[in-house]
Design a protein around this motif. Structure first.
Motif, mmCIF file in Angstrom:
data_model
loop_
_atom_site.group_PDB
_atom_site.id
_atom_site.type_symbol
_atom_site.label_atom_id
_atom_site.label_comp_id
_atom_site.label_asym_id
_atom_site.label_seq_id
_atom_site.Cartn_x
_atom_site.Cartn_y
_atom_site.Cartn_z
ATOM 1 N N ILE A 85 4.669 2.252 -15.201
ATOM 2 C CA ILE A 85 4.414 1.028 -14.440
ATOM 3 C C ILE A 85 4.996 -0.154 -15.205
ATOM 4 C CG2 ILE A 85 2.659 -0.444 -13.401
ATOM 5 C CD1 ILE A 85 0.820 1.989 -13.257
ATOM 6 N N PRO A 86 6.121 -0.693 -14.749
ATOM 7 C CA PRO A 86 6.744 -1.825 -15.439
ATOM 8 C C PRO A 86 6.004 -3.116 -15.114
ATOM 9 C CG PRO A 86 7.954 -1.341 -13.446
ATOM 10 C CD PRO A 86 6.876 -0.287 -13.554
ATOM 11 N N ARG A 87 6.170 -4.095 -15.946
ATOM 12 C CA ARG A 87 5.577 -5.409 -15.684
ATOM 13 C C ARG A 87 6.563 -6.224 -14.855
ATOM 14 N NH1 ARG A 87 0.074 -6.252 -16.616
ATOM 15 N NH2 ARG A 87 -0.558 -4.988 -18.390
ATOM 16 N N ARG A 88 6.212 -6.495 -13.610
ATOM 17 C CA ARG A 88 7.082 -7.258 -12.717
ATOM 18 C C ARG A 88 6.295 -8.436 -12.140
ATOM 19 N NH1 ARG A 88 11.292 -3.502 -11.421
ATOM 20 N NH2 ARG A 88 11.995 -4.703 -9.625
ATOM 21 N N MET B 125 0.855 -1.190 0.000
ATOM 22 C CA MET B 125 0.000 0.000 0.000
ATOM 23 C C MET B 125 0.889 1.237 0.000
ATOM 24 S SD MET B 125 -2.985 0.994 2.742
ATOM 25 C CE MET B 125 -4.137 2.313 2.399
ATOM 26 N N ARG B 126 0.526 2.195 -0.827
ATOM 27 C CA ARG B 126 1.271 3.446 -0.925
ATOM 28 C C ARG B 126 0.344 4.612 -0.598
ATOM 29 N NH1 ARG B 126 4.707 0.037 -1.025
ATOM 30 N NH2 ARG B 126 6.437 -0.157 -2.491
ATOM 31 N N ILE B 127 0.851 5.542 0.231
ATOM 32 C CA ILE B 127 0.064 6.716 0.615
ATOM 33 C C ILE B 127 0.914 7.965 0.413
ATOM 34 C CG2 ILE B 127 -1.163 7.902 2.474
ATOM 35 C CD1 ILE B 127 -1.597 5.163 3.779
ATOM 36 N N SER B 128 0.332 8.977 -0.189
ATOM 37 C CA SER B 128 1.005 10.262 -0.326
ATOM 38 C C SER B 128 0.097 11.367 0.205
ATOM 39 C CB SER B 128 1.356 10.550 -1.789
ATOM 40 O OG SER B 128 1.885 11.863 -1.911
ATOM 41 N N PHE B 129 0.564 12.032 1.257
ATOM 42 C CA PHE B 129 -0.173 13.173 1.801
ATOM 43 C C PHE B 129 0.044 14.390 0.910
ATOM 44 C CE2 PHE B 129 1.195 10.451 5.332
ATOM 45 C CZ PHE B 129 -0.041 10.084 5.829
ATOM 46 N N ARG B 130 1.207 14.466 0.270
ATOM 47 C CA ARG B 130 1.536 15.587 -0.608
ATOM 48 C C ARG B 130 0.672 15.561 -1.867
ATOM 49 N NH1 ARG B 130 6.392 14.162 -1.841
ATOM 50 N NH2 ARG B 130 7.284 15.047 0.056
ATOM 51 N N HIS B 131 0.557 14.378 -2.460
ATOM 52 C CA HIS B 131 -0.190 14.254 -3.719
ATOM 53 C C HIS B 131 -1.628 13.783 -3.497
ATOM 54 C CE1 HIS B 131 3.563 15.013 -5.696
ATOM 55 N NE2 HIS B 131 4.124 13.931 -5.191
ATOM 56 N N LYS B 132 -1.976 13.533 -2.271
ATOM 57 C CA LYS B 132 -3.344 13.221 -1.858
ATOM 58 C C LYS B 132 -3.922 11.980 -2.540
ATOM 59 C CE LYS B 132 -4.581 17.834 -0.265
ATOM 60 N NZ LYS B 132 -5.584 18.921 -0.279
ATOM 61 N N TYR B 133 -3.254 10.863 -2.334
ATOM 62 C CA TYR B 133 -3.797 9.592 -2.800
ATOM 63 C C TYR B 133 -3.363 8.471 -1.882
ATOM 64 C CZ TYR B 133 0.816 8.213 -4.541
ATOM 65 O OH TYR B 133 2.144 7.880 -4.629
ATOM 66 N N SER C 252 -2.965 -8.290 -8.617
ATOM 67 C CA SER C 252 -3.443 -7.255 -9.540
ATOM 68 C C SER C 252 -2.370 -6.190 -9.765
ATOM 69 C CB SER C 252 -4.735 -6.609 -9.028
ATOM 70 O OG SER C 252 -5.760 -7.560 -8.909
ATOM 71 N N ALA C 253 -1.152 -6.632 -10.056
ATOM 72 C CA ALA C 253 -0.027 -5.753 -10.420
ATOM 73 C C ALA C 253 0.472 -4.890 -9.269
ATOM 74 C CB ALA C 253 -0.398 -4.872 -11.612
ATOM 75 N N SER C 254 0.212 -5.286 -8.035
ATOM 76 C CA SER C 254 0.628 -4.454 -6.905
ATOM 77 C C SER C 254 2.140 -4.276 -6.835
ATOM 78 C CB SER C 254 0.098 -5.029 -5.591
ATOM 79 O OG SER C 254 0.556 -6.348 -5.390
ATOM 80 N N THR C 255 2.911 -5.317 -7.160
ATOM 81 C CA THR C 255 4.368 -5.194 -7.127
ATOM 82 C C THR C 255 4.849 -4.133 -8.112
ATOM 83 O OG1 THR C 255 4.651 -7.500 -6.461
ATOM 84 C CG2 THR C 255 6.560 -6.414 -7.438
ATOM 85 N N SER C 256 4.309 -4.170 -9.325
ATOM 86 C CA SER C 256 4.688 -3.192 -10.352
ATOM 87 C C SER C 256 4.271 -1.777 -9.960
ATOM 88 C CB SER C 256 4.036 -3.563 -11.684
ATOM 89 O OG SER C 256 4.470 -4.826 -12.133
ATOM 90 N N ILE C 257 3.061 -1.638 -9.466
ATOM 91 C CA ILE C 257 2.540 -0.316 -9.102
ATOM 92 C C ILE C 257 3.322 0.260 -7.924
ATOM 93 C CG2 ILE C 257 0.526 0.924 -8.219
ATOM 94 C CD1 ILE C 257 -1.186 -1.184 -9.755
ATOM 95 N N ASN C 258 3.601 -0.568 -6.931
ATOM 96 C CA ASN C 258 4.349 -0.094 -5.778
ATOM 97 C C ASN C 258 5.743 0.375 -6.169
ATOM 98 O OD1 ASN C 258 2.280 -0.515 -3.985
ATOM 99 N ND2 ASN C 258 2.952 -2.561 -3.383
ATOM 100 N N PHE C 259 6.379 -0.361 -7.079
ATOM 101 C CA PHE C 259 7.697 0.044 -7.564
ATOM 102 C C PHE C 259 7.620 1.411 -8.244
ATOM 103 C CE2 PHE C 259 10.941 0.227 -10.896
ATOM 104 C CZ PHE C 259 12.099 -0.033 -10.160
ATOM 105 N N ALA C 260 6.578 1.607 -9.042
ATOM 106 C CA ALA C 260 6.420 2.859 -9.782
ATOM 107 C C ALA C 260 6.146 4.047 -8.868
ATOM 108 C CB ALA C 260 5.294 2.722 -10.801
ATOM 109 N N LEU C 261 5.532 3.802 -7.719
ATOM 110 C CA LEU C 261 5.117 4.893 -6.833
ATOM 111 C C LEU C 261 6.052 5.130 -5.649
ATOM 112 C CD1 LEU C 261 1.231 4.327 -6.628
ATOM 113 C CD2 LEU C 261 2.509 5.916 -8.081
#
Length: 225
Positions: A168-171, A1-9, A17-26
């Motif tokens: 978002i790379p495919r991992r 899980m990724r949280i950004s208070f600066r970017h508000k998401y 469901s691609a969580s490894t790839s998304i987490n790497f990207a974020l």
């Protein structure tokens, strides 16, 4: 899980469901990272609201409700095939492995599908996206839902939201499994057992041009055509 208070998401990690790839990207645009242990990384919306949200409200000094909740949902049979293949990896044959009791080594994909359809069967239990995204009131607790097949749309949206280029790379990608040999009757049983998941995914795929589905506080009946 990724949280950004600066970017508000906050990016919720639906399993397989691609969580490894998304987490790497974020990782470079997130101030709060929950990773490692599956129960932490794959925190459901209900668990977030019960356990983590009160802490963030108290300690962050900001209005947490302004953080946009985002998640990715995968086509159900594709997701189940990924679970099946993941639980066949050599490591799970070790009796001390956390997934050993639900491994699929020596089990056909059809037998796996049979197992997850059994109401009393916990042998092959999987996390249902339709349950993962529900808040304590049993309504959808996610603001924006993207499809696994349209990660480029998610990358474009997050690039706009953060002001930084997101790719978002495919991992951890496993080869696709051909379900053509599965009997039609069994496929129908899966569709009945996971009815809300198919409703959810179909609603996402009806969004034009890969746009996310805005569904906060909706019920599944509202998502049907």
């Amino acid at each position: 899980m990724r949280i950004s208070f600066r970017h508000k998401y906050m990016m919720f990690d639906v399993p397989k469901s691609a969580s490894t790839s998304i987490n790497f990207a974020l990782q470079h645009v997130s101030e709060c990272i929950l990773d490692g242990n599956g129960g932490v990384k794959h925190m459901t919306v209900a668990d977030y609201e019960e356990y983590l949200e009160p802490f963030l409200k108290k300690r962050s000094g900001m209005d947490i409700s302004t953080l946009e909740r985002i998640a990715v949902v995968r086509e159900l049979f594709d997701m189940l095939a990924s679970y099946y293949k993941y639980r066949r990896r050599p490591a799970v044959e070790n009796a001390s492995h956390v997934d050993h009791s639900r491994n699929t080594c020596g089990v056909s994909f059809s037998a796996f599908l049979e197992g997850i359809c059994e109401k009393e069967g916990k042998r092959y239990a999987v996390t249902r996206p339709s349950s993962f995204i529900l808040d304590p009131s049993k309504k959808v607790g996610i603001d924006l839902l993207f499809s696994f097949e349209r990660l480029d749309a998610l990358a474009k949206y997050l690039t706009s939201k953060t002001g930084q280029k997101i790719e978002i790379p495919r991992r951890n990608v496993s080869a696709q499994l051909d379900i053509g040999s599965v009997e039609r009757g069994l496929l129908d049983r899966v569709r009945n057992a996971f009815e809300n998941d198919f409703i959810l995914y179909d609603a996402i795929m009806r969004s034009p041009n890969g746009e996310p589905l805005r569904v906060r506080h909706h019920g599944f009946a509202e998502l049907q055509e």
